[in-house]
Design a protein around this motif. Structure first.
Motif, PDB file in Angstrom:
ATOM      1  N   UNK A  28      38.638  42.685  38.729  1.00 39.79           N
ATOM      2  CA  UNK A  28      38.322  42.990  37.329  1.00 39.79           C
ATOM      3  C   UNK A  28      37.744  41.793  36.576  1.00 39.79           C
ATOM      4  N   UNK A  29      37.840  40.601  37.149  1.00 39.68           N
ATOM      5  CA  UNK A  29      37.264  39.416  36.499  1.00 39.68           C
ATOM      6  C   UNK A  29      35.766  39.659  36.321  1.00 39.68           C
ATOM      7  N   UNK A  30      35.293  39.457  35.117  1.00 35.40           N
ATOM      8  CA  UNK A  30      33.882  39.675  34.828  1.00 35.40           C
ATOM      9  C   UNK A  30      33.564  41.097  34.425  1.00 35.40           C
ATOM     10  N   UNK A  31      34.381  42.061  34.871  1.00 38.23           N
ATOM     11  CA  UNK A  31      34.147  43.458  34.527  1.00 38.23           C
ATOM     12  C   UNK A  31      34.680  43.802  33.143  1.00 38.23           C
ATOM     13  N   UNK A  32      35.814  43.210  32.769  1.00 41.14           N
ATOM     14  CA  UNK A  32      36.387  43.543  31.468  1.00 41.14           C
ATOM     15  C   UNK A  32      36.243  42.409  30.454  1.00 41.14           C
ATOM     16  N   UNK A  33      35.720  41.275  30.900  1.00 38.51           N
ATOM     17  CA  UNK A  33      35.442  40.188  29.961  1.00 38.51           C
ATOM     18  C   UNK A  33      34.314  40.624  29.034  1.00 38.51           C
ATOM     19  N   UNK A  34      34.308  40.077  27.849  1.00 38.12           N
ATOM     20  CA  UNK A  34      33.223  40.366  26.918  1.00 38.12           C
ATOM     21  C   UNK A  34      32.908  39.102  26.136  1.00 38.12           C
ATOM     22  N   UNK A  39      38.385  35.502  31.215  1.00 38.87           N
ATOM     23  CA  UNK A  39      39.589  35.246  32.003  1.00 38.87           C
ATOM     24  C   UNK A  39      39.210  34.676  33.363  1.00 38.87           C
ATOM     25  N   UNK A  40      40.016  33.736  33.822  1.00 44.16           N
ATOM     26  CA  UNK A  40      39.880  33.233  35.183  1.00 44.16           C
ATOM     27  C   UNK A  40      41.210  33.430  35.893  1.00 44.16           C
ATOM     28  N   UNK A  41      41.135  33.545  37.204  1.00 47.73           N
ATOM     29  CA  UNK A  41      42.350  33.754  37.999  1.00 47.73           C
ATOM     30  C   UNK A  41      42.379  32.728  39.120  1.00 47.73           C
ATOM     31  N   UNK A  42      43.580  32.290  39.435  1.00 50.08           N
ATOM     32  CA  UNK A  42      43.769  31.368  40.544  1.00 50.08           C
ATOM     33  C   UNK A  42      45.095  31.661  41.221  1.00 50.08           C
ATOM     34  N   UNK A  43      45.224  31.186  42.447  1.00 48.05           N
ATOM     35  CA  UNK A  43      46.472  31.364  43.173  1.00 48.05           C
ATOM     36  C   UNK A  43      46.767  30.109  43.956  1.00 48.05           C
ATOM     37  N   UNK A  60      42.688  37.900  22.082  1.00 51.72           N
ATOM     38  CA  UNK A  60      43.662  37.319  23.007  1.00 51.72           C
ATOM     39  C   UNK A  60      44.769  38.322  23.317  1.00 51.72           C
ATOM     40  N   UNK A  61      45.287  38.981  22.297  1.00 47.06           N
ATOM     41  CA  UNK A  61      46.335  39.981  22.503  1.00 47.06           C
ATOM     42  C   UNK A  61      45.832  41.128  23.373  1.00 47.06           C
ATOM     43  N   UNK A  62      44.638  41.607  23.099  1.00 49.89           N
ATOM     44  CA  UNK A  62      44.074  42.703  23.887  1.00 49.89           C
ATOM     45  C   UNK A  62      43.896  42.290  25.351  1.00 49.89           C
ATOM     46  N   UNK A  63      43.398  41.092  25.572  1.00 47.85           N
ATOM     47  CA  UNK A  63      43.216  40.610  26.940  1.00 47.85           C
ATOM     48  C   UNK A  63      44.559  40.466  27.650  1.00 47.85           C
ATOM     49  N   UNK A  64      45.546  39.895  26.976  1.00 48.59           N
ATOM     50  CA  UNK A  64      46.875  39.748  27.583  1.00 48.59           C
ATOM     51  C   UNK A  64      47.451  41.113  27.952  1.00 48.59           C
ATOM     52  N   UNK A  65      47.361  42.078  27.042  1.00 46.89           N
ATOM     53  CA  UNK A  65      47.874  43.423  27.327  1.00 46.89           C
ATOM     54  C   UNK A  65      47.178  44.023  28.545  1.00 46.89           C
ATOM     55  N   UNK A  66      45.873  43.870  28.609  1.00 45.76           N
ATOM     56  CA  UNK A  66      45.111  44.410  29.731  1.00 45.76           C
ATOM     57  C   UNK A  66      45.537  43.772  31.043  1.00 45.76           C
ATOM     58  N   UNK A  67      45.608  42.439  31.076  1.00 43.03           N
ATOM     59  CA  UNK A  67      45.940  41.750  32.330  1.00 43.03           C
ATOM     60  C   UNK A  67      47.381  41.997  32.741  1.00 43.03           C
ATOM     61  N   UNK A  68      48.311  42.056  31.771  1.00 47.05           N
ATOM     62  CA  UNK A  68      49.699  42.383  32.122  1.00 47.05           C
ATOM     63  C   UNK A  68      49.763  43.771  32.751  1.00 47.05           C
TER      64      UNK A  68
END
Length: 85
Positions: A28-34, A39-43, A60-68
């Protein structure tokens, strides 16, 4: 871009579980960013890390809700797969 940011980390019992969750949500990285949030992801081993940069607190709140939500679905799906004989 950012005037607001958040970093969240999810720890798992195994590297395999962390990899599974990270791979699932990384699609979803890049697909839901606007233009308001990125957002970036790492492991690292058994920890998945999401870094969110946003223009404002609403984004920020919307992005956090989406990623959670996305991480939760990935975790639930992995649990179901583990429970299937």
């Amino acid at each position: 871009m950012s005037s607001h940011d958040a970093t969240v980390e999810f720890e798992y019992d195994s590297t395999a579980r962390a990899r599974l969750v990270a791979d699932s949500v990384a699609r979803e990285i890049g697909e839901i960013d606007d233009d308001r949030s990125q957002t970036t992801i790492g492991r690292t081993e058994s920890t998945v890390r999401l870094e969110i940069d946003a223009n404002d607190t609403v984004a920020l709140r919307a992005a956090l809700n989406t990623w959670f939500s996305l991480v939760d679905v990935a975790e639930q799906t992995a649990d179901l797969a583990d429970a299937t004989p």
